[in-house]
Design a protein around this motif. Structure first.
Motif, mmCIF file in Angstrom:
data_model
loop_
_atom_site.group_PDB
_atom_site.id
_atom_site.type_symbol
_atom_site.label_atom_id
_atom_site.label_comp_id
_atom_site.label_asym_id
_atom_site.label_seq_id
_atom_site.Cartn_x
_atom_site.Cartn_y
_atom_site.Cartn_z
ATOM 1 N N GLU A 271 0.823 -1.214 0.000
ATOM 2 C CA GLU A 271 0.000 0.000 0.000
ATOM 3 C C GLU A 271 0.859 1.266 0.000
ATOM 4 O OE1 GLU A 271 -2.939 0.063 3.021
ATOM 5 O OE2 GLU A 271 -4.009 -1.702 2.277
ATOM 6 N N SER A 272 2.091 1.154 0.437
ATOM 7 C CA SER A 272 2.993 2.308 0.484
ATOM 8 C C SER A 272 3.978 2.332 -0.679
ATOM 9 C CB SER A 272 3.780 2.291 1.801
ATOM 10 O OG SER A 272 2.920 2.316 2.906
ATOM 11 N N PHE A 273 3.825 1.417 -1.614
ATOM 12 C CA PHE A 273 4.800 1.212 -2.677
ATOM 13 C C PHE A 273 4.347 1.883 -3.966
ATOM 14 C CE2 PHE A 273 6.555 -2.093 -5.821
ATOM 15 C CZ PHE A 273 7.798 -1.495 -5.867
ATOM 16 N N ALA A 274 5.131 2.875 -4.418
ATOM 17 C CA ALA A 274 4.804 3.568 -5.662
ATOM 18 C C ALA A 274 5.230 2.762 -6.880
ATOM 19 C CB ALA A 274 5.471 4.940 -5.687
ATOM 20 N N GLY A 275 6.318 2.009 -6.758
ATOM 21 C CA GLY A 275 6.788 1.213 -7.877
ATOM 22 C C GLY A 275 8.298 1.105 -7.892
ATOM 23 N N SER A 276 8.784 0.258 -8.783
ATOM 24 C CA SER A 276 10.216 0.062 -9.012
ATOM 25 C C SER A 276 10.453 0.142 -10.511
ATOM 26 C CB SER A 276 10.654 -1.310 -8.477
ATOM 27 O OG SER A 276 11.996 -1.578 -8.809
ATOM 28 N N LEU A 277 11.349 1.020 -10.921
ATOM 29 C CA LEU A 277 11.651 1.191 -12.340
ATOM 30 C C LEU A 277 13.136 0.953 -12.571
ATOM 31 C CD1 LEU A 277 9.559 4.392 -13.208
ATOM 32 C CD2 LEU A 277 8.963 2.002 -13.639
ATOM 33 N N PRO A 278 13.483 0.309 -13.695
ATOM 34 C CA PRO A 278 14.888 -0.056 -13.929
ATOM 35 C C PRO A 278 15.698 1.033 -14.624
ATOM 36 C CG PRO A 278 13.522 -1.021 -15.628
ATOM 37 C CD PRO A 278 12.578 -0.301 -14.691
ATOM 38 N N LEU A 279 16.974 1.070 -14.273
ATOM 39 C CA LEU A 279 17.924 1.901 -15.006
ATOM 40 C C LEU A 279 18.368 1.225 -16.296
ATOM 41 C CD1 LEU A 279 20.364 2.976 -12.119
ATOM 42 C CD2 LEU A 279 18.263 4.116 -12.865
ATOM 43 N N ASP A 280 18.163 -0.091 -16.368
ATOM 44 C CA ASP A 280 18.671 -0.908 -17.474
ATOM 45 C C ASP A 280 20.194 -0.848 -17.540
ATOM 46 O OD1 ASP A 280 16.095 -1.778 -18.328
ATOM 47 O OD2 ASP A 280 15.800 0.135 -19.343
ATOM 48 N N LEU A 281 20.800 -0.892 -16.371
ATOM 49 C CA LEU A 281 22.256 -0.927 -16.231
ATOM 50 C C LEU A 281 22.615 -2.043 -15.260
ATOM 51 C CD1 LEU A 281 23.009 2.892 -15.770
ATOM 52 C CD2 LEU A 281 23.338 1.552 -17.848
#
Length: 221
Positions: free
Chosen positions: A135-145
């Protein structure tokens, strides 16, 4: 005899260990516990896949036992072997991901993670759910590195700004967590660039280890 905290980098890249040591340097005090950062030579150069996570657990647990520190930190954002390490050592052990999430939530209600790869983001979502923090998690996005590519500042920092901005503007993140032990050197600049608090989880986990030892000392008769 001084107490000792050991921070184990489960990959074999010494530059990552050096970056972790620099991140926790402000926590070292003449009268406080020693804080030693060590490299797991048996580990891969970077831990990026589930197979690498699984494979590193046995040598990591063996290293933690040999170090026999008063408290330990596993400096990989997948927190490999965390529960097993707690059970087998019988001493405080902290994972940088779990520590980073909990620190973030003391700062702002909604956190996002800068991951290295898309597969890492998938694991982050599972882990956040397992900890009951969705519920507190906006998301995880990759750097692709990959882990080793993080040493290239010119390439990495610009990508971190882009991903951090997407987490802030598109996902509603109010605080960011650096999703790899190879990122400490970027925390201050990223926070200034984006105007958000940024949690560096290696230092956060070391702070938790220090607090655990202080609490145990205060409780001792």
């Amino acid at each position: 005899m001084r107490q000792r905290i050991v921070i184990v980098n489960p990959n074999s890249t010494a530059a990552v260990t050096e970056g972790i040591s620099a991140a926790v340097a402000p926590l070292r005090a003449a009268q406080g516990p020693e804080i030693d950062c060590v490299t797991l030579e048996e580990g891969p150069p970077g831990i990026e896949t589930q197979a690498q996570i699984d494979a590193v657990v046995p040598p990591l647990l063996a290293r933690l036992k040999r170090e026999a520190a008063d408290a330990s930190v596993i400096a990989c954002f997948s927190d490999p072997g965390l529960q097993a390490a707690r059970a087998e050592t019988g001493r405080p052990v902290f994972g940088i991901a779990e520590s980073g999430f909990r620190k973030a939530l003391t700062l702002r209600p909604r956190f996002g993670i800068l991951a290295i790869l898309e597969a890492s983001s998938v694991r982050h979502r599972r882990y956040v759910a397992a900890l009951g923090l969705s519920e507190s998690f906006a998301g995880s996005l990759p750097l692709d590195l990959g882990v080793l590519e993080l040493q290239d500042r010119d390439r990495t920092f610009g990508r971190m700004v882009d991903v951090g901005r997407a987490l802030r503007d598109d996902k509603g993140a109010e605080v960011l967590v650096l999703g790899c032990a190879g990122m400490p050197q970027y925390r201050d600049d990223l926070a200034e660039e984006l105007g958000l608090p940024v949690v560096e989880p290696c230092r956060t986990a070391a702070e938790a280890a220090l607090a655990a030892l202080q609490s145990a000392g205060a409780a001792a008769p």
